[in-house]
Design a protein around this motif. Structure first.
Motif, PDB file in Angstrom:
ATOM      1  N   VAL A  15       6.726   4.761   2.788  1.00 24.20           N
ATOM      2  CA  VAL A  15       7.203   6.024   3.359  1.00 24.20           C
ATOM      3  C   VAL A  15       7.665   5.850   4.797  1.00 24.20           C
ATOM      4  CG1 VAL A  15       5.759   7.432   1.864  1.00 24.20           C
ATOM      5  CG2 VAL A  15       4.873   6.689   4.079  1.00 24.20           C
ATOM      6  N   GLN A  16       7.308   4.734   5.434  1.00 19.13           N
ATOM      7  CA  GLN A  16       7.716   4.503   6.817  1.00 19.13           C
ATOM      8  C   GLN A  16       9.128   3.935   6.921  1.00 19.13           C
ATOM      9  OE1 GLN A  16       4.143   2.078   7.949  1.00 19.13           O
ATOM     10  NE2 GLN A  16       3.859   3.666   9.488  1.00 19.13           N
ATOM     11  N   ARG A  66      13.647   1.428   1.450  1.00 18.81           N
ATOM     12  CA  ARG A  66      12.575   1.490   0.455  1.00 18.81           C
ATOM     13  C   ARG A  66      13.031   0.876  -0.862  1.00 18.81           C
ATOM     14  NH1 ARG A  66      11.428   6.726   2.584  1.00 18.81           N
ATOM     15  NH2 ARG A  66      12.521   7.767   0.882  1.00 18.81           N
ATOM     16  N   VAL A 126       0.832   5.588   8.689  1.00 19.00           N
ATOM     17  CA  VAL A 126       1.539   6.464   7.759  1.00 19.00           C
ATOM     18  C   VAL A 126       1.215   7.927   8.008  1.00 19.00           C
ATOM     19  CG1 VAL A 126       1.754   4.733   5.939  1.00 19.00           C
ATOM     20  CG2 VAL A 126      -0.278   6.185   6.005  1.00 19.00           C
ATOM     21  N   GLU A 127       0.112   8.181   8.700  1.00 23.55           N
ATOM     22  CA  GLU A 127      -0.246   9.573   9.014  1.00 23.55           C
ATOM     23  C   GLU A 127       0.587  10.143  10.152  1.00 23.55           C
ATOM     24  OE1 GLU A 127      -3.320   7.622   6.798  1.00 23.55           O
ATOM     25  OE2 GLU A 127      -2.567   7.098   8.792  1.00 23.55           O
ATOM     26  N   ARG A 173      -6.334  -4.317  -0.024  1.00 27.16           N
ATOM     27  CA  ARG A 173      -7.509  -3.718  -0.677  1.00 27.16           C
ATOM     28  C   ARG A 173      -8.763  -4.531  -0.372  1.00 27.16           C
ATOM     29  NH1 ARG A 173      -3.576  -2.922  -4.645  1.00 27.16           N
ATOM     30  NH2 ARG A 173      -4.150  -4.804  -5.787  1.00 27.16           N
ATOM     31  N   LYS A 182      11.440  -2.572  -2.397  1.00 27.98           N
ATOM     32  CA  LYS A 182      10.783  -2.511  -3.699  1.00 27.98           C
ATOM     33  C   LYS A 182      11.418  -3.475  -4.688  1.00 27.98           C
ATOM     34  CE  LYS A 182       9.555   0.723  -7.395  1.00 27.98           C
ATOM     35  NZ  LYS A 182       9.624   2.142  -7.863  1.00 27.98           N
ATOM     36  N   GLY A 205       0.818  -1.206   0.000  1.00 23.99           N
ATOM     37  CA  GLY A 205       0.000   0.000   0.000  1.00 23.99           C
ATOM     38  C   GLY A 205       0.849   1.253   0.000  1.00 23.99           C
ATOM     39  N   ASP A 206       0.542   2.158   0.922  1.00 25.13           N
ATOM     40  CA  ASP A 206       1.244   3.440   0.994  1.00 25.13           C
ATOM     41  C   ASP A 206       2.332   3.459   2.063  1.00 25.13           C
ATOM     42  OD1 ASP A 206      -0.393   3.219   3.179  1.00 25.13           O
ATOM     43  OD2 ASP A 206      -1.427   5.128   2.902  1.00 25.13           O
ATOM     44  N   SER A 207       2.735   2.274   2.545  1.00 29.84           N
ATOM     45  CA  SER A 207       3.575   2.232   3.750  1.00 29.84           C
ATOM     46  C   SER A 207       5.074   2.326   3.506  1.00 29.84           C
ATOM     47  CB  SER A 207       3.282   0.955   4.539  1.00 29.84           C
ATOM     48  OG  SER A 207       3.613  -0.199   3.785  1.00 29.84           O
ATOM     49  N   GLY A 254      -0.599  -6.098  -1.261  1.00 28.02           N
ATOM     50  CA  GLY A 254      -1.381  -4.943  -1.690  1.00 28.02           C
ATOM     51  C   GLY A 254      -2.805  -5.320  -2.050  1.00 28.02           C
TER      52      GLY A 254
END
Length: 203
Positions: free
Chosen positions: A109-110, A116, A166-167, A135, A120, A105-107, A131
């Motif tokens: 960035v952590q 990273r 992530v927030e 969902r 990836k 997902g959007d994680s 992912g």
């Protein structure tokens, strides 16, 4: 609490089952591998089989999915999760906790920039599976929580971890022990404040 652990024969799932039993919860383990475990109800079968998933989910207060990948399937985690969610909907069981992975997902960035890139590059296929799994969970309408650990180790428990969404500001470290992850997941399961959250966790 009556807790069903999908994939609880080994790894994080097995450790979570042990901790939950020790805390006084009633535990059922569903695994494709036959296991003989005192203190827990065990079901041998494939969660992709609707009849097996329905039998396992019946009577549970909460369901935990900790399954890994499977040879011959690029989306095994996602497929198992869909099957279990369908069974939960039919049995009116609402609480779901899913073990995913940081990078899904959007994680990403952590993680630190080097981590990273490594994640990836080396984990593209399992992260795609996670992912899709995530969902499916988010669209389920259930009372879900997603836990995203960093790299897993079999070192002894430390009793501490860093965990945030992530927030929230912060960077995760590269690894977490399975024992600490299991303890964190049980803590998450016991606190409704975590419903609807995807939480990254590391030591």
């Amino acid at each position: 609490m009556r807790i069903l652990v999908i994939g609880g024969s080994q790894g994080t799932g097995a450790q979570l089952a042990s901790l939950a039993e020790a805390a006084g919860h009633e535990v059922t383990i569903l695994s494709r591998s036959r296991i003989d475990r005192a203190g827990a109800r065990t079901i041998t079968g494939d969660a992709l089989d609707p009849a097996v998933a329905t039998e396992a989910v019946s009577g549970a207060d909460a369901v935990v999915i900790t399954v890994g990948g499977s040879k011959g399937s690029n989306r095994h985690r996602a497929a198992v999760t869909r099957s279990v969610i369908d069974a939960m909907a039919n049995a009116d069981v609402r609480r779901l906790l899913v073990q995913s992975s940081v990078g899904a997902g959007d994680s990403a960035v952590q993680l630190s920039a080097p981590m990273r890139l490594v994640t990836k590059t080396l984990l593209a296929k399992p992260l795609a599976d996670h992912g899709e799994q995530e969902r499916t969970v988010r669209e389920s309408g259930l009372d879900w929580t997603i836990v995203r650990p960093t790299g897993l180790t079999d070192k002894p428990a430390t009793g501490s971890w860093r965990a945030f969404t992530v927030e929230e500001a912060g960077t995760l470290r590269g690894t977490i022990t399975r024992a600490d992850l299991a303890a964190f997941m049980l803590q998450v399961l016991e606190d409704d404040v975590n419903i609807g959250r995807a939480i990254g966790v590391s030591n």
